[in-house]
Write a protein that holds these residues in place. Structure first.
Motif, mmCIF file in Angstrom:
data_model
loop_
_atom_site.group_PDB
_atom_site.id
_atom_site.type_symbol
_atom_site.label_atom_id
_atom_site.label_comp_id
_atom_site.label_asym_id
_atom_site.label_seq_id
_atom_site.Cartn_x
_atom_site.Cartn_y
_atom_site.Cartn_z
ATOM 1 N N GLY A 91 -84.318 5.371 57.226
ATOM 2 C CA GLY A 91 -83.818 6.067 56.039
ATOM 3 C C GLY A 91 -83.620 5.098 54.884
ATOM 4 O O GLY A 91 -83.956 5.392 53.743
ATOM 5 N N TYR A 92 -83.093 3.932 55.212
ATOM 6 C CA TYR A 92 -82.807 2.890 54.219
ATOM 7 C C TYR A 92 -84.074 2.451 53.493
ATOM 8 O O TYR A 92 -84.098 2.305 52.280
ATOM 9 C CB TYR A 92 -82.157 1.732 54.967
ATOM 10 C CG TYR A 92 -81.891 0.469 54.187
ATOM 11 C CD1 TYR A 92 -80.686 0.301 53.517
ATOM 12 C CD2 TYR A 92 -82.809 -0.564 54.182
ATOM 13 C CE1 TYR A 92 -80.415 -0.878 52.844
ATOM 14 C CE2 TYR A 92 -82.548 -1.747 53.508
ATOM 15 C CZ TYR A 92 -81.352 -1.895 52.838
ATOM 16 O OH TYR A 92 -81.102 -3.063 52.178
ATOM 17 N N VAL A 93 -85.144 2.274 54.261
ATOM 18 C CA VAL A 93 -86.396 1.800 53.657
ATOM 19 C C VAL A 93 -87.064 2.896 52.832
ATOM 20 O O VAL A 93 -87.581 2.645 51.746
ATOM 21 C CB VAL A 93 -87.362 1.295 54.743
ATOM 22 C CG1 VAL A 93 -88.725 1.011 54.146
ATOM 23 C CG2 VAL A 93 -86.811 0.047 55.402
ATOM 24 N N LEU A 94 -87.011 4.134 53.346
ATOM 25 C CA LEU A 94 -87.719 5.212 52.655
ATOM 26 C C LEU A 94 -86.960 5.754 51.445
ATOM 27 O O LEU A 94 -87.538 6.396 50.580
ATOM 28 C CB LEU A 94 -87.992 6.366 53.630
ATOM 29 C CG LEU A 94 -88.903 6.030 54.811
ATOM 30 C CD1 LEU A 94 -89.164 7.280 55.637
ATOM 31 C CD2 LEU A 94 -90.220 5.422 54.338
ATOM 32 N N GLY A 139 -79.493 3.794 67.124
ATOM 33 C CA GLY A 139 -78.406 3.768 66.144
ATOM 34 C C GLY A 139 -78.718 2.846 64.978
ATOM 35 O O GLY A 139 -78.243 3.031 63.870
ATOM 36 N N ILE A 140 -79.504 1.810 65.232
ATOM 37 C CA ILE A 140 -79.893 0.892 64.156
ATOM 38 C C ILE A 140 -81.197 1.351 63.510
ATOM 39 O O ILE A 140 -81.349 1.351 62.296
ATOM 40 C CB ILE A 140 -80.098 -0.540 64.702
ATOM 41 C CG1 ILE A 140 -78.839 -1.026 65.380
ATOM 42 C CG2 ILE A 140 -80.562 -1.471 63.596
ATOM 43 C CD1 ILE A 140 -77.986 -1.925 64.561
ATOM 44 N N PRO A 148 -81.102 4.759 60.968
ATOM 45 C CA PRO A 148 -80.620 4.460 59.616
ATOM 46 C C PRO A 148 -81.555 3.510 58.874
ATOM 47 O O PRO A 148 -81.762 3.668 57.660
ATOM 48 C CB PRO A 148 -79.267 3.794 59.857
ATOM 49 C CG PRO A 148 -78.838 4.264 61.183
ATOM 50 C CD PRO A 148 -80.085 4.479 61.987
ATOM 51 N N ALA A 149 -82.126 2.542 59.598
ATOM 52 C CA ALA A 149 -82.998 1.564 58.926
ATOM 53 C C ALA A 149 -84.208 2.250 58.303
ATOM 54 O O ALA A 149 -84.629 1.903 57.196
ATOM 55 C CB ALA A 149 -83.441 0.494 59.909
ATOM 56 N N MET A 155 -78.108 2.106 71.229
ATOM 57 C CA MET A 155 -77.871 1.122 70.173
ATOM 58 C C MET A 155 -79.112 0.931 69.312
ATOM 59 O O MET A 155 -79.028 0.856 68.086
ATOM 60 C CB MET A 155 -77.459 -0.223 70.777
ATOM 61 C CG MET A 155 -76.024 -0.251 71.232
ATOM 62 S SD MET A 155 -75.673 -1.698 72.263
ATOM 63 C CE MET A 155 -75.899 -3.018 71.087
#
Ligand code: HEM
Ligand code: FES
Lengths: 219, 162
Positions: B34-37, B27-28, B31-32, B24
């Motif tokens: 990727g989201y920031v970069l 899993g968080i 992606p997090a 878990m």
């Protein structure tokens, strides 16, 4: 080596004692219903984390709020996932907190000496609902705009003070940029900080009194 | 009661929670990241272009002529316009040089100072010669040059983002 480091730290910080007092405390026989408070806590932390990530792109101004959310949903890698977790987590949190309250009610766990745990619990529920209300406006789309119009209108039905309450909530007579920024500040700081303090008090009381036994047939 | 289990109930629960907890968490967390970069990894699209700077005839030999242009780009949900500029230096009838006005030290904008016969940077007092060589101050290299071409008597410079 690792155990030497741990011993050194433990001697100074009392890690083992903390572990025993916080996590290894004696529990009465329980069921899955007893996990709902912890589930609420987990959801609160998850909302905090995903919320902080959303803040990386979200902009609380009428000019940009909607566009910044579109950007999060359609352009940023995994933006849909982070927002999705925050969105569904918010709904789930209200639900779980509510069911937690029902469980405490049906097992009569609010009785002496846990009245204050219950009272703080009521505040926790209200704060959670407040987060839902203030968060709903932030996307600044048709639905959120009118939901907030309605909610602030309803608050206006309070006798005598109603009009004033509506103005305070809106930051004036109309829903405007001022409404958006006060809802934003309330959503990301005021209510989460309040909730964190209340949760600390709630958990302190739970650890202090231990968890209640389920009522038996004699009760 | 199962005293003979190899793995105690407690250890089993710990192991399972650790296992699913890690899945878990990853899993968080992944992606997090990727989201920031994400914005750092995206290019602004095709950001190369020839910019016209007018007829060559208007440039006098030996006098640096400043020019400016702006580019707008969509960053996130907003258009950002940035201005760029530099100097056209006509070294002789046939030789041109187009310098950027971005100081090679830390990026302030240099200006041509007639009296000092140098480009001077307001930030840390650097000075450059008319064709961009460092005279004094901290900059590590001469002013950057724009690639250029002359077509039908008009000057164009090649603009590249970043
Ligand atoms: C953000 C919301 C909340 C969080 C994070 C939270 C957290 C917790 C936790 C971790 C426990 C331990 C036992 C269990 O999980 O069943 C607990 C117990 C308790 N909660 Fe909550 N809670 C919340 C909301 C509420 C609400 C809305 C009420 C009632 C109005 C409430 C009343 C109680 C009481 C009376 C207990 C003691 C139960 C016992 O000793 O058996 N809580 N809470
Ligand atoms: S930035 Fe130009 S001298 Fe430092």
């Amino acid at each position: 080596m690792a155990s030497k480091v741990f011993e050194w730290l433990d001697e100074r910080l009392g890690l083992n004692d903390m572990y025993k007092a916080l996590l290894d405390r004696p529990e009465p026989e329980g069921t899955w219903w007893n996990t709902l408070g912890s589930a609420s806590l987990f959801l609160f932390i998850m909302q905090g984390v995903t919320g902080i990530f959303l803040l990386m792109y979200y902009t609380p101004s009428p000019d940009h709020a909607y566009d910044s959310i579109q950007y999060i949903m359609n352009e940023v890698a995994f933006g849909w996932l982070i927002r999705g977790i925050h969105h569904w987590g918010a709904n789930l949190m209200v639900f779980i907190v509510f069911v937690h309250m029902l469980r405490v009610f049906t097992t009569a766990s609010y009785k002496y000496p846990r009245e204050l745990t219950w009272v703080i619990g009521v505040l926790l529920l209200l704060t959670t609902l407040g987060l839902g209300l203030t968060g709903y406006l932030l996307p600044w789309n048709q639905r959120s705009y009118f939901a907030t119009t309605v909610a602030t209108e309803i608050a206006g039905l309070v006798p005598f003070a109603g009009d004033f309450i509506t103005r305070v909530m809106r930051g004036g007579t109309d829903l405007s940029a001022l409404t958006l920024s006060r809802f934003f500040a309330t959503h990301v700081w005021v209510l989460p900080a309040t909730l964190a303090l209340l949760i600390t008090a709630h958990l302190y009381l739970i650890i202090r009194h231990g968890e209640s036994e389920y009522p038996s047939e004699e009760d | 009661m199962g005293r003979s289990y190899k793995v105690s109930r407690r250890d089993f629960v710990k192991l399972v929670s650790g296992f699913f907890g890690t899945i878990m968490g990853a899993g968080i967390a992944l992606p997090a990241i990727g989201y920031v970069l994400d914005p750092a990894l995206k290019s602004g699209g095709a950001r190369e272009q020839w910019i016209p700077l007018g007829p060559v005839d208007q440039y006098q030999v030996g006098v640096p002529a400043p020019f400016n242009f702006t580019r707008t780009q969509v960053n996130g949900w907003e258009r950002t316009s940035s201005s760029y500029g530099g100097f056209v230096v006509r070294e002789s009838e046939t030789d041109f040089k187009v310098l950027s006005n971005i100081c090679t030290h830390l990026g302030c904008r240099v200006a041509w100072e007639e009296t000092e016969n140098a480009y001077v940077c307001p930030c840390h007092d650097a000075a450059f010669t008319v064709d961009g060589e460092v005279i004094s101050g901290p900059p590590p290299r001469p002013l950057d040059e724009y690639e250029f071409k002359i077509e039908d008597g008009n000057l164009f410079i090649f603009f590249k983002e970043g």
